[in-house]
Design a protein around this motif. Structure first.
Motif, short mmCIF file in Angstrom:
data_model
loop_
_atom_site.label_atom_id
_atom_site.label_comp_id
_atom_site.label_asym_id
_atom_site.label_seq_id
_atom_site.Cartn_x
_atom_site.Cartn_y
_atom_site.Cartn_z
N ALA A 52 -14.59 0.83 -6.70
CA ALA A 52 -15.66 1.13 -5.75
C ALA A 52 -15.15 1.14 -4.32
N ASP A 53 -14.19 0.25 -4.04
CA ASP A 53 -13.61 0.22 -2.68
C ASP A 53 -12.88 1.53 -2.39
N TRP A 54 -12.10 1.99 -3.35
CA TRP A 54 -11.34 3.23 -3.15
C TRP A 54 -12.29 4.40 -2.92
N GLU A 55 -13.30 4.49 -3.77
CA GLU A 55 -14.21 5.63 -3.68
C GLU A 55 -15.08 5.60 -2.43
N SER A 56 -15.20 4.41 -1.78
CA SER A 56 -16.01 4.32 -0.57
C SER A 56 -15.22 4.66 0.70
N LEU A 57 -13.89 4.84 0.58
CA LEU A 57 -13.08 5.12 1.75
C LEU A 57 -13.44 6.47 2.36
N LEU A 104 0.82 -1.21 0.00
CA LEU A 104 0.00 0.00 0.00
C LEU A 104 0.86 1.26 0.00
N ASP A 105 1.96 1.24 0.81
CA ASP A 105 2.81 2.44 0.84
C ASP A 105 3.46 2.69 -0.51
N VAL A 155 -3.04 -4.60 -1.54
CA VAL A 155 -3.65 -3.47 -2.24
C VAL A 155 -4.37 -3.91 -3.51
N ALA A 156 -3.95 -5.06 -4.09
CA ALA A 156 -4.57 -5.54 -5.33
C ALA A 156 -6.01 -5.97 -5.12
N GLU A 157 -6.44 -6.17 -3.87
CA GLU A 157 -7.81 -6.60 -3.60
C GLU A 157 -8.80 -5.45 -3.71
N ASP A 197 -8.22 3.40 6.81
CA ASP A 197 -9.47 2.99 6.17
C ASP A 197 -9.34 1.65 5.46
N VAL A 198 -8.19 1.41 4.82
CA VAL A 198 -8.01 0.15 4.09
C VAL A 198 -7.91 -1.02 5.06
N VAL A 199 -7.23 -0.79 6.17
CA VAL A 199 -7.14 -1.84 7.18
C VAL A 199 -8.53 -2.18 7.71
#
Length: 591
Positions: A539-544, A504-505, A533-535, A524-526
């Motif tokens: 939509a996941d990014w925009e929901s953070l 992720l970093d 990060v490939a998961e 938020d990702v945790v």
């Protein structure tokens, strides 16, 4: 014969010399069986009686009793020497080495009452070698007892020759040399003065410079001293440095016997030489408090502990303190030099010495501390190349080029001890010619960044002194707090910094996301339960929750790197992948 020394009623010693003298026949006759004739005893039996008297003394007169000090007994070593007289009679000297300081009078009373032995306790010996030396030099005869009967506690060893040698003391050495000079003058012999004599003189008189040595010798030295110092005048700086090394050899050897982490713990348990007014203790506390929103001190301390115990590897990345000027990043950790001693710390190589820049690294260093270190700049200048960086701080072997007068060619080297970096944050990871963004990502994967965001006002006052005690103390205390927090994982939230998601970093660095936003995204990702990060889908990014913190172009760069066919982790359960997700604990949680 040497004098035995007086019995001191108040003495409590680690070392005793006990003498069992021969008893004249008329004295034995008068005693009427109240005294035992030592001529009837052997060395081993004498040793056994002394051991029992120390471990099981008679209770004091008048009632009461004294419990044994511990189940192992109080004696470490006993050596029984036999002295034979010309008339065939004999007596014994017993050297005793104790685990703790004890009074001798209960032991003497026990020997007299229970064993019917008259004894004399010499209380003038403060060193084990001194007691043994008496045993090996108690007469001028050639038949001294060089094979005493020895009793040793479990784990102890004994070497009569080595342990009976007088330990070096500068003052005693100077006194012997002065006595030798006086005797030589009386006998009309030549007086000698050696480098050993100069070392003792320097340490005994506290001479710190060439000028001080020459002044002392000119004003108070013998002719032999003046001739020696004048002849070797150009080497005096070397002699002074070697004298300091000689003086510190015992302490240095004790440190070498300790593991690096044990050295940290010992320093934490010591007393600060600055006392309650320690400037470092105050400033370091302020630095850690002011930056608690950026990183958890427990996490930093555990990271330092891991790198010390394990050396750089996948499970222990190198702590890298970054921040603007006056954030205290160097002040917080400069005491590494005081802790390990600056001569045993490998510091940042000079940029002017590209060919042999790493040669000092192979000279018995205990820590690598690179202050104001720019990995990209040093890689571009080929001082520490990208490849060397990855191997050196990834637990791999690499080669160091040495001058031919040191070694024939390169030497294979592997760094498996502690390391720590500091530098400014702005421009630290900017690609340059010869060092690509991919190279930088590989180097970043070997370090763990700790951001210092609070800037302190520049006062222009004195520099903060280094303090190994207070430096080690906050690390050890924070590590203890970190360990305690691991037991609460099931019921409490861990610090954000103690969790990570693979790559992720690196991903966020490629997207040029600001550091302050990277930390929020990591949280938020945790929380999603991702391990890689490939998961994450678009939509996941925009929901953070942290997504609105990003600027438009930052969002665009992130979404451009997201695979379009990755299923979303949000929405109806039927849309979620069947792969079971698990929260990955970073290496910071594993000791």
């Amino acid at each position: 014969m040497h004098k035995l020394g007086e019995e001191d009623e108040k003495a409590r010693k680690f070392f005793y010399l006990i003498t069992f003298s021969r008893i004249l026949p008329e004295t034995l006759a008068v005693a009427g069986g109240a005294l035992r004739d030592v001529a009837t005893l052997q060395r081993k039996e004498i040793g056994r009686l002394v051991l029992n008297a120390f471990n099981e003394p008679l209770p004091p007169m008048g009632g009461g009793g004294r419990p044994r000090r511990d189940s192992k007994g109080v004696v470490r070593k006993i050596a029984v020497f036999l002295e034979q007289h010309a008339d065939g009679s004999k007596h014994f000297h017993v050297a005793v080495y104790l685990n703790t300081q004890v009074r001798w009078s209960p032991v003497k009373r026990t020997l007299r009452v229970r064993e019917r032995l008259a004894s004399h306790f010499s209380c003038s010996h403060d060193f084990w070698w001194s007691v043994l030396r008496y045993g090996t030099e108690f007469s001028m005869k050639d038949d001294v007892d060089d094979k005493p009967d020895v009793w040793l506690a479990k784990g102890e060893v004994f070497d009569l020759f080595e342990e009976s040698q007088e330990q070096y003391q500068a003052n005693a050495s100077v006194a012997r040399r002065q006595k030798r000079d006086l005797n030589a003058a009386k006998e009309g012999k030549a007086v000698k003065f050696t480098k050993y004599d100069l070392t003792s003189l320097v340490l005994s008189k506290g001479l710190d410079s060439r000028a001080q040595v020459m002044r002392y010798v000119q004003d108070r030295g013998t002719t032999a001293m003046q001739l020696f110092v004048n002849k070797h005048q150009k080497f005096l700086n070397d002699y002074l440095e070697e004298a300091a090394e000689w003086a510190g050899a015992r302490l240095a050897a004790e440190k070498e016997d300790l593991t690096d982490w044990a050295l940290v713990c010992n320093a934490a348990d010591s007393t600060c030489r600055h006392g309650q007014a320690c400037r470092y203790a105050q400033v370091s506390q302020q630095i850690l408090d002011k930056n608690k929103a950026s990183f958890d001190r427990r996490h930093l301390a555990n990271s330092i502990r891991k790198i010390i115990n394990m050396g750089p590897c996948k499970e222990a990345r190198v702590p890298f303190l970054i921040g603007a000027t006056n954030t205290g990043k160097s002040t917080l950790v400069d005491s590494l030099d005081d802790l390990f001693h600056w001569k045993q710390v490998f510091h940042l190589p000079a940029v002017t010495d590209q060919k042999f820049a790493l040669r000092n690294w192979v000279k018995g260093k205990r820590f690598a501390y690179f202050d104001e270190y720019s990995p990209v700049e040093y890689a571009q200048m080929k001082i520490i190349s990208v490849t060397t960086f990855k191997k050196a701080f990834g637990g791999k072997y690499f080669e160091i080029q040495l001058p031919k007068n040191w070694s024939d060619g390169n030497v294979d080297f592997k760094w498996n001890r502690g390391a720590l970096f500091t530098n400014k944050e702005v421009g630290l990871w900017e690609p340059v010619r010869g060092v690509s963004a991919e190279d930088i990502n590989h180097m970043k994967s070997r370090v763990e960044l700790f951001h210092l965001t609070h800037t302190f006002a520049q006062t222009g006052g004195e520099a903060v002194p280094e303090c190994r005690c207070c430096f080690a103390k906050w690390i050890v205390e924070a590590c203890a707090a970190f360990d305690a927090s691991q037991g609460l994982q099931s019921t409490t939230l861990l610090p954000v910094a103690s969790l990570s998601v693979d790559d992720l970093d690196v991903f966020l660095a490629r997207a040029r996301v600001p550091v302050r936003v990277q930390m929020a995204i990591n949280t938020d990702v945790v929380a999603l339960g991702a391990v890689d990060v490939a998961e994450l889908s678009q939509a996941d990014w925009e929901s953070l929750p942290s997504w609105p913190l990003l600027k438009n172009l930052e969002r665009r760069r992130i979404l451009a790197m997201v695979p379009p066919d990755t299923p979303a982790l949000v929405g109806p359960s039927s849309a979620r992948p069947t792969k079971r997700l698990r929260c990955k604990t970073s290496p910071q949680q594993v000791l």
